[in-house]
Motif scaffolding. Structure first.
Motif, short mmCIF file in Angstrom:
data_model
loop_
_atom_site.label_atom_id
_atom_site.label_comp_id
_atom_site.label_asym_id
_atom_site.label_seq_id
_atom_site.Cartn_x
_atom_site.Cartn_y
_atom_site.Cartn_z
N ALA A 471 2.19 -6.87 2.90
CA ALA A 471 1.06 -5.98 2.60
C ALA A 471 0.36 -6.42 1.32
O ALA A 471 -0.88 -6.47 1.26
N ARG A 472 1.12 -6.75 0.32
CA ARG A 472 0.51 -7.17 -0.95
C ARG A 472 -0.27 -8.47 -0.78
O ARG A 472 -1.37 -8.63 -1.33
N ARG A 473 0.28 -9.36 0.00
CA ARG A 473 -0.41 -10.63 0.23
C ARG A 473 -1.75 -10.38 0.93
O ARG A 473 -2.79 -10.92 0.53
N LEU A 474 -1.73 -9.58 1.97
CA LEU A 474 -2.98 -9.32 2.68
C LEU A 474 -3.97 -8.54 1.81
O LEU A 474 -5.18 -8.66 1.97
N ALA A 475 -3.43 -7.73 0.91
CA ALA A 475 -4.33 -6.99 0.01
C ALA A 475 -4.86 -7.87 -1.10
O ALA A 475 -5.70 -7.45 -1.89
N GLY A 476 -4.34 -9.09 -1.17
CA GLY A 476 -4.81 -9.99 -2.21
C GLY A 476 -4.20 -9.68 -3.57
O GLY A 476 -4.77 -10.01 -4.60
N ILE A 477 -3.05 -9.01 -3.57
CA ILE A 477 -2.40 -8.70 -4.84
C ILE A 477 -0.98 -9.25 -4.87
O ILE A 477 -0.11 -8.74 -5.56
N THR D 418 -5.67 -0.46 -11.53
CA THR D 418 -6.61 0.20 -10.62
C THR D 418 -7.10 -0.75 -9.53
O THR D 418 -7.17 -0.40 -8.36
N GLU D 419 -7.42 -1.97 -9.94
CA GLU D 419 -7.95 -2.89 -8.93
C GLU D 419 -6.91 -3.16 -7.85
O GLU D 419 -7.24 -3.24 -6.67
N GLU D 420 -5.67 -3.30 -8.25
CA GLU D 420 -4.62 -3.53 -7.24
C GLU D 420 -4.49 -2.33 -6.31
O GLU D 420 -4.32 -2.49 -5.09
#
Lengths: 478, 478, 478, 478
Positions: A471-477, D418-420
């Motif tokens: 999930a974090r990878r797809l969210a770009g985080i 916040t951005e994350e």
């Protein structure tokens, strides 16, 4: 020592054990009108080993000797699958009621092997040696073994040592040179009125202050101070025509009291190591829920089969809603069975080399079983119709006066014999709308762990890290 | 004629009616160990009218005379609400088991008023006159009335006149100058072993070829040729401590056989008008499902109350999952109750001026009740725990030997008396895990129409036209 | 002052309010390509009062003057029912999207009336007087009013005064002789980009230490320091053929920032009375969930109507599973509607005489709506088919090359016009499978309180005492 | 011929195929702003084979040559498991959107192998030879292949040859010496705008009179007469910050028209053998549902992972109801995954030696996935909160004016950027509350067979005979 026959098993139970039923001491559990039914039922496990059709499944050769497969330590997925199949087979012979006199005891023994091995790795080898010796004794004498785990618990919001009555959990009240003295009581002890041995396990993890409660041991059932108070639930004189299952099959449940019972050290498997209480309780449960799902499969098979058979007799099998219900029942049976097979296939090995079925899949399977059981009962009752609770008696069918009326009017569609239909309806009534049906419902939500326990274990066993990372990878985080 | 007392009611049942139980003719339904329980239960309806606390609800004055409110023809929402309240109250007194000896009969009488009025409007006034006279007779003599509707049906894929056995549905076998002769059998006839009268209604719509089956009538229960074969379901000698409901409360169900029974014309309410069979069956059901939901409310109340009480005794009421379950049970009870009140409030008037509760809301309420019942049982069993099926007997509690052990170990949290806890557990066990529990489950899905019947009626009563028009308008294809 | 016309309403919004959309200051919310859609949508509430077909519902006379019914203080069940009907009607005109510019503001005003009355009874009469004056001002000027309640909350496991950033909940940063200065931010503020006024309420109960957070007040939207950051969710240029609802109807949601905003005392309705914060939050919710269920009814109506209409066009309406789904949708719509009407009928009166809909029934209704919404969407998508997400564009239908192909091949059964079918499919696609569909799903589980909030409130409002007493009585432990 | 690179793949699509988007002919699918996204997405299947991390999974050596594993004919459970893993892996790389350009085509090829082998066994060997040659061609050239199966169907209550328009199902309009000419259209054809080949299969079993409709064949996508009308669903210019999945990943769906398309015999795989149409449709589905469940696993993984991650960021992960939801999501993911692995393990072999995953388990797995999907979405939306649809834009975050406000107020608990949090919320919004979310919902209930189709197949595949025999035996009517 060769395997016991059913007759030998029954004979061996006449040992003076202290059993009460409806306030009266039971002299002979075999001859007792209620407890005797449970003995006959339990004998199935011995009969299977004696039966050429089942022998290959029920008996294994180890080191040149035949032993009951129940006692075979599982080391591979295949071992677990065969064990599961044996459990299902004996339950099938038991008309959907688990036999349990070897199933549960070996679940406990496997757990004791693993936990005592871990204790040995931490320097306390004595437990492992005792467990092995005790296991070999049970195996070689082909014994029936019950397990008492659930304490009476007192106030559930308090831990063992915080209870008003210190005996609300079974505890060590004295440590002696030759052993320990224990006091307390366990509830829901199944089959102990007709086993040889009783293994006692802690019911939960213990804190440092709960040392006296971190105790595991085994006693012969006729040990002094062990009192079994048997439940009268569902115990009345049943007409077999109307109760085709429960008139012939029964499992006793007891309140098991330990009134300062002495246990020699060789039978003590845990005595104060609080850090091992939780793992022992949990490891037992890992095996026992796998066992449980295995023995629920015949019950689900019967729900499907009875639902389909009565739909056909009632002449409604082509209706859309009937197919819908049969499909849901079939899916339910199929999914639970597949999940438990997959739990065996995705087992892990624990020292000293025992295969442990996947706890995640076992709990998912158990929860699928348990959470949908009542709904499945509803569907089968729906397919069967109101005659489940309004049909005449067998005497009405046999009577010269009323028999012809019953035969004429309750035959449903052409070709169906009224007696066959009534027998099938009575089977479903006994299975779903009687005290036996209630017993199955309550077991579904409580036995081998509650719905909440299964959910909790699922939550703990599921590895959220991979999904969270995804999930974090797809969210770009990332 | 004044209202009957319970004693008068019981005395009046000793009339030589033909009842069989387990193959034997029953001489006296009042004195019979099983049927007598049902008589005592049924007497609640008479006792209520006698009881100052309930008299205002149970009795109404009409034209200067006191009559049972059951017989009061509903003409307003308020009438329906009060009737609903009376039904719920008597069922509450009956420990969640409906009393039914006036409830169902008046449902049928209301339907007969409406359908006979419609027949009168089409030129056949005789039925209306007979219905009115019969209604007045039952009302004035304060009679108990059963209803037989469900035919044995034979092959369900065939209509009445297409059956291999023409008697699979009750039919007119002879029309005489003074009346008709009927043959056939009805199943699931509730309470008729202890009512004075029996009303027979068609079970479904009839086609033109089914003229002989379009028949409705009433007979005294002791009429020659009427044979009642009572079901033995749940009938065994029950310990009241362990079965606090079902040891004292019972409803008999019979296979009701009409062996060439003569019915004089004054008691014939339909005889061949096939077009009226469906409306009669359906109008009865409109009232009877409203009655049914009314009498399910105490059952739901008890599920909530028992669930909450045992959660408190077990000391788990603060747990999140416990509150979740209690909330779901409370919502279930609340929604079903509100929907049935709303059904009364949204009633319509049918000639000759009777208020008919909204069939749409009644069916939605009934389906909400029926489809969720098993799940609610699961939640209550979950809250109560495994002792539901493993608790000791009352004799164990009373015994000098085992009594102290039971008292010590089964008390749960401080302040809870073991006996009180066992009584509450036994209540829940009797309610959900016994033959009585099974009876309630099967009734939930079958009595007063099956789940499928409720869905079908909902589909028919919901007016899709407005929603379709709205969809088309928003789609721009008005 | 007479009622505003839609044109007057739009004109009145050009007031220099501080609104940002995608990082840019919005000069004119009426002319803005996205926010302007929301203005047009909101104007429905004014248009209804102007429309002869709806005037009787939308306008009431009070003291010789016409006012919007929204501002009519409910004093009877009938008032609540009519208000509910008005809310449903305007939402119906809004194509299932609530209009909200008067609905939510009056919910807050009703709650302020009740809570300030209670404060007055405890000696603080100033709030009541301010509330009344403010209410009269809004009513007489026929104003549009938004409500900001949900704080950003920071760490949800901590209370307002325990947060790392003290501004995580809106708070009073300064008390002056002429008023207060507030700081903080609210999320999910609906419609405020196009209302005149904004009422701010506390989001939860407050403890003694949270005095600065127990604050309620109202400001004109163009007040200095009030910054609205509008969400871009679902805001793109939509083809009306493909998005028949969302191309024309929109509600703006904002992050509403209070950057040291001065509020004169006459607009302050709570300032430090922590004990009143919870009651105010809760009383608002009691009204607002009743409002919410009222405006969900057209949405449910549309699900039913669209499901039925597309099933007919697809030629599958006779299939058993299709009827099953339509029945479930119809039951869903019916039950939610009946429960909310019953909530109005079972209202209670709160000083100063306002009718409060039954919170128990309101929450049960809301939970039935919210918990089943996604399943209902599934059923409608199931009935509609995959073309929901694979259909050609309107340009393909209009093109000389592809138009005939589309017309030939996507017509389904005879008599159905391809364009009509595509329009209906697009309606369902927009309603269930677009950002608008997602918006409706998320609102179902979060707006006007989450599923958990509804369950909690149901648990609190249900009176368990009667059911527990009944259980104890039947258990013999009265 | 070596495996294609992503660049080669893209280059090879520039072939003059006839594609329409919003009424306009598309010149170059690679360069097109919408279709080009789908091309990029599809290239993942080629990129995987190029990627050292995935090469061992994506490429197999056969007869000394490397081929894509998709083309590897499965002969064992292990083959099926590896194929399933590859499908899941590429879908994972595709951010939960299946790539499909080799998955579906090989499903069809496997089915063609089996059905043409059966036809050969009945004497028609030509199809088998053509299938093999065609298969080798696709494999060796590493081609992308789409499948068109679902006919437009006209009136669903009528068979192909009973339709008003004979072209409602794709049919042979002419048989020539060198091949056949086909006419008709297929809907829901996925990925064909960017594959090299298109395989056409019958959508259902055919009756004797439907000979012209029993047709299967393959054509290059740029074949004369093949017109692809692409759906505009979800196609607008998306901000990647707000749509982290769907701004970058896309699958095209088309209405695929065959306007008298000539197919040479070597590409014809069925031409009139009506008895083989059903088996071909069904065998394809057996493979394709197995494929489907495989590619749904990353979607379920993401639901779990996103739900857990946002619960943590929101600071609510310890709440009981949050754990309940996460447990249900985890169970859902676990069960579907285990069932599909079990389907591979319980495969059967079909001539000419291909492993077919258990259709019973595949359908049970697929139904578990599909029937619970919307409920899972509800849970994730519940965990995430209303900001899913009310959050500010990326421009607001970046703006000097509003950025600090957004950063200050939307950070949730300490330590969360916040951005994350906004990125994670946008991921969930894109996944569940956008057109992409709607696409996933609609696919769940329709793609690869509807819910009803899965239930029907489960009913057919489950063997009721054993359960019925068991029920009869226990009922004593063996």
């Amino acid at each position: 020592m060769p395997l016991k026959t059913p007759a030998q098993y029954k004979q061996s139970l006449k040992d003076g054990r202290t059993v009460y039923f409806r306030g009266a001491r039971v002299d002979d559990v075999v001859a007792h009108p209620v407890l005797g039914i449970a003995v006959e039922h339990a004998a199935i496990d011995y009969a299977l080993a004696d039966d050429p059709r089942h022998r290959a499944l029920a008996v294994v050769e180890e080191n040149g000797r035949e032993i009951s497969r129940y006692y075979h330590l599982p080391r591979t997925s295949e071992d677990l699958l065969r064990r599961s199949e044996l459990i299902a087979t004996s339950t099938r012979e038991g008309a959907t009621l688990v036999v349990l006199i070897k199933e549960i005891g070996t679940d406990a023994l496997f757990a004791l092997h693993i936990v005592s091995e871990a204790l040995a790795a931490r320097g306390a080898a004595q437990y492992r040696d005792r467990v092995r010796a005790y296991y070999e004794r049970c195996r070689d004498a082909d014994l029936a073994v019950a397990v008492a785990q659930t304490d009476v618990k007192g106030d559930r919001s308090l831990g063992p040592s915080a209870q008003a009555d210190p005996d609300a959990y079974v505890r060590i009240v004295e440590r002696r040179a030759d052993g320990i003295v224990v006091r307390g009581a366990k509830v829901h002890t199944s089959v102990v009125t007709n086993t040889h041995e009783l293994i006692v396990l802690p019911t939960r993890a213990m804190r440092a202050e709960d040392g006296a409660y971190a105790v595991a041991f085994a006693v012969p059932v006729d040990t002094r101070g062990v009192t079994l108070i048997a439940s009268p639930f569902g115990a009345f004189d049943k007409e077999p025509f109307e109760h085709p299952i429960s008139a012939r099959h029964k499992m006793m449940e007891t309140l098991t009291v330990f009134d300062d019972v002495f246990v020699p050290w060789e039978r003590v498997f845990l005595a104060g190591e609080t850090e091992a209480a939780g793992p022992l309780a949990l490891t037992f449960v890992k095996y026992h829920r796998f066992t449980a799902v295995s023995y629920k499969l015949p019950l689900l098979e019967l729900l499907v089969g009875a639902g389909r058979a009565i739909a056909e007799m009632n002449g409604i099998e082509a209706a859309g809603h009937v197919r819908e219900k049969l499909t849901r029942l079939a899916s339910y049976h199929t999914a639970v069975g597949a999940l438990i097979r997959q739990a065996a296939l995705e087992c892990t090995l624990a020292p000293p080399g025992l295969a442990v079925p996947s706890p995640l899949l076992t709990n998912v399977a158990k929860f699928q079983f348990a959470s949908q059981y009542h709904q499945a009962v509803q569907m089968v009752q729906d397919l069967a119709g109101g005659l489940l609770v309004t049909a005449p008696a067998v005497e009405d069918l046999r009577s010269e006066v009323t028999g012809p009326l019953v035969a004429k009017y309750l035959g449903a569609k052409a070709g169906v014999q009224t007696e066959e239909r009534l027998r099938l309806l009575n089977l479903i009534s006994d299975l779903t709308a009687s005290d036996f049906g209630g017993y199955q419902e309550v077991l579904a939500v409580h036995a081998e762990g509650s719905l909440e326990a299964e959910k909790l274990q699922t939550y703990r066993e599921y590895d959220f890290r991979g999904p969270v990372a995804y999930a974090r990878r797809l969210a770009g985080i990332g």
